[in-house]
Scaffold this motif. Structure first.
Motif, short mmCIF file in Angstrom:
data_model
loop_
_atom_site.label_atom_id
_atom_site.label_comp_id
_atom_site.label_asym_id
_atom_site.label_seq_id
_atom_site.Cartn_x
_atom_site.Cartn_y
_atom_site.Cartn_z
N GLU A 40 -6.19 4.44 11.40
CA GLU A 40 -6.41 2.49 11.44
C GLU A 40 -7.61 2.05 10.51
O GLU A 40 -7.79 1.36 10.09
CB GLU A 40 -6.81 2.07 12.80
CG GLU A 40 -5.69 2.28 14.35
CD GLU A 40 -6.27 2.22 15.51
OE1 GLU A 40 -7.17 1.55 15.89
OE2 GLU A 40 -5.45 1.69 16.14
N GLN A 41 -8.58 3.85 10.17
CA GLN A 41 -9.67 3.03 9.18
C GLN A 41 -9.03 2.75 8.01
O GLN A 41 -9.27 2.39 7.34
CB GLN A 41 -10.71 4.43 9.47
CG GLN A 41 -11.92 3.83 9.21
CD GLN A 41 -12.69 5.11 8.72
OE1 GLN A 41 -12.63 6.59 9.30
NE2 GLN A 41 -14.28 5.01 8.38
N GLU A 42 -8.21 3.86 7.99
CA GLU A 42 -7.36 3.71 6.01
C GLU A 42 -6.80 2.72 5.89
O GLU A 42 -6.96 1.79 5.80
CB GLU A 42 -6.78 4.76 5.80
CG GLU A 42 -7.57 6.42 5.94
CD GLU A 42 -7.81 6.89 4.82
OE1 GLU A 42 -8.77 6.22 3.99
OE2 GLU A 42 -8.56 7.83 4.77
N ALA A 43 -6.06 2.18 6.83
CA ALA A 43 -5.48 1.06 6.93
C ALA A 43 -6.47 -0.45 6.60
O ALA A 43 -5.86 -1.62 6.01
CB ALA A 43 -4.20 0.85 8.52
N ALA A 44 -7.17 -0.45 8.25
CA ALA A 44 -8.02 -1.49 8.17
C ALA A 44 -8.85 -1.36 6.10
O ALA A 44 -8.71 -2.77 5.63
CB ALA A 44 -9.03 -1.84 8.44
N ARG A 45 -9.07 -0.55 5.61
CA ARG A 45 -9.42 -0.79 4.27
C ARG A 45 -8.53 -0.79 3.03
O ARG A 45 -9.05 -1.21 2.52
CB ARG A 45 -10.27 1.13 3.97
CG ARG A 45 -10.79 1.30 2.62
CD ARG A 45 -11.40 2.66 2.44
NE ARG A 45 -11.69 2.95 1.35
CZ ARG A 45 -10.95 4.08 0.49
NH1 ARG A 45 -10.35 4.72 0.72
NH2 ARG A 45 -11.28 3.67 -0.66
N THR A 47 -6.36 -2.69 3.66
CA THR A 47 -5.54 -3.91 3.67
C THR A 47 -6.83 -4.93 2.71
O THR A 47 -6.54 -5.50 2.27
CB THR A 47 -5.11 -4.58 4.65
OG1 THR A 47 -6.65 -4.07 5.48
CG2 THR A 47 -4.33 -4.03 5.78
N ALA A 48 -8.30 -4.39 3.16
CA ALA A 48 -8.93 -5.05 1.49
C ALA A 48 -8.90 -5.01 0.90
O ALA A 48 -9.33 -5.70 0.60
CB ALA A 48 -10.11 -4.54 2.91
N LEU A 132 1.50 -1.60 7.29
CA LEU A 132 1.15 -2.57 6.41
C LEU A 132 1.40 -3.57 6.08
O LEU A 132 3.05 -3.37 5.49
CB LEU A 132 0.11 -2.01 5.23
CG LEU A 132 -1.03 -1.04 5.74
CD1 LEU A 132 -1.71 -1.16 4.72
CD2 LEU A 132 -1.82 -1.88 7.20
N VAL A 141 -1.18 -7.50 6.67
CA VAL A 141 -1.82 -7.22 7.97
C VAL A 141 -1.39 -5.57 8.52
O VAL A 141 -0.53 -5.29 8.05
CB VAL A 141 -1.23 -8.45 8.87
CG1 VAL A 141 -2.21 -9.45 8.37
CG2 VAL A 141 0.12 -8.37 9.14
N VAL A 142 -1.88 -5.23 9.75
CA VAL A 142 -1.60 -3.86 10.02
C VAL A 142 -0.43 -4.55 11.14
O VAL A 142 -0.76 -5.45 11.99
CB VAL A 142 -2.19 -3.15 11.03
CG1 VAL A 142 -1.64 -1.93 11.95
CG2 VAL A 142 -3.64 -2.45 9.77
#
Length: 149
Positions: A40-45, A47-48, A132, A141-142
């Protein structure tokens, strides 16, 4: 004169032990899988990073792309293509073992057009996976762990 004994009864001890067992089982079930948290941390990073690169591609009129390098040890990470080298961009995952796959394409197109087409990226770490997605107009978005076609 009678002496009174003090202490706990067996029933009181059993009730306390039962409450401790229930509390510890709830805590155990509530604990998150560390791989899921890292993914989830990788996905948020990601997407940013994708949204930042997408905004830059639109503002500068460049044909920007993102593509994963692969899941092998000799070529981990990802790369951004079509952008000037003046701004250094990350090229590696924060956690080892993360891999990405673009559904139905080799690279994600990030611009220069405002509408880029629907795109999906599947991130994997161990047995965990996240998707994503963008509809082409909205941001990445995830989307969860939907099955990829």
């Amino acid at each position: 004169m009678q002496t009174r004994q003090s202490g706990f009864t067996l029933i009181e001890l059993l009730v306390v032990i039962t409450l401790i067992a229930i509390a510890s089982s709830v805590v155990t079930l509530a604990m998150r899988d560390p791989a899921a948290t890292r993914l989830e941390q990788e996905a948020a990073r990601l997407t940013a990073l994708l949204e930042s690169a997408r905004a830059e591609a639109r503002a500068s009129g460049l044909q920007g792309r993102w593509e994963p390098r692969g899941s092998t040890a000799d070529a981990p990470g990802f790369r951004f293509l079509g952008f000037p080298d003046t701004t250094p961009r990350p090229t590696n995952w924060l956690n080892e073992g993360v891999s990405a796959e673009i559904v139905g394409a080799r690279a994600v197109v990030l611009g220069p057009e405002p509408m880029i087409g629907a795109q999906r990226i599947v991130l994997r770490l161990d047995a965990q996976r996240l998707v994503l997605a963008t509809d082409g107009l909205g941001p990445f978005v995830v989307a969860g762990d939907e099955a990829a076609p």
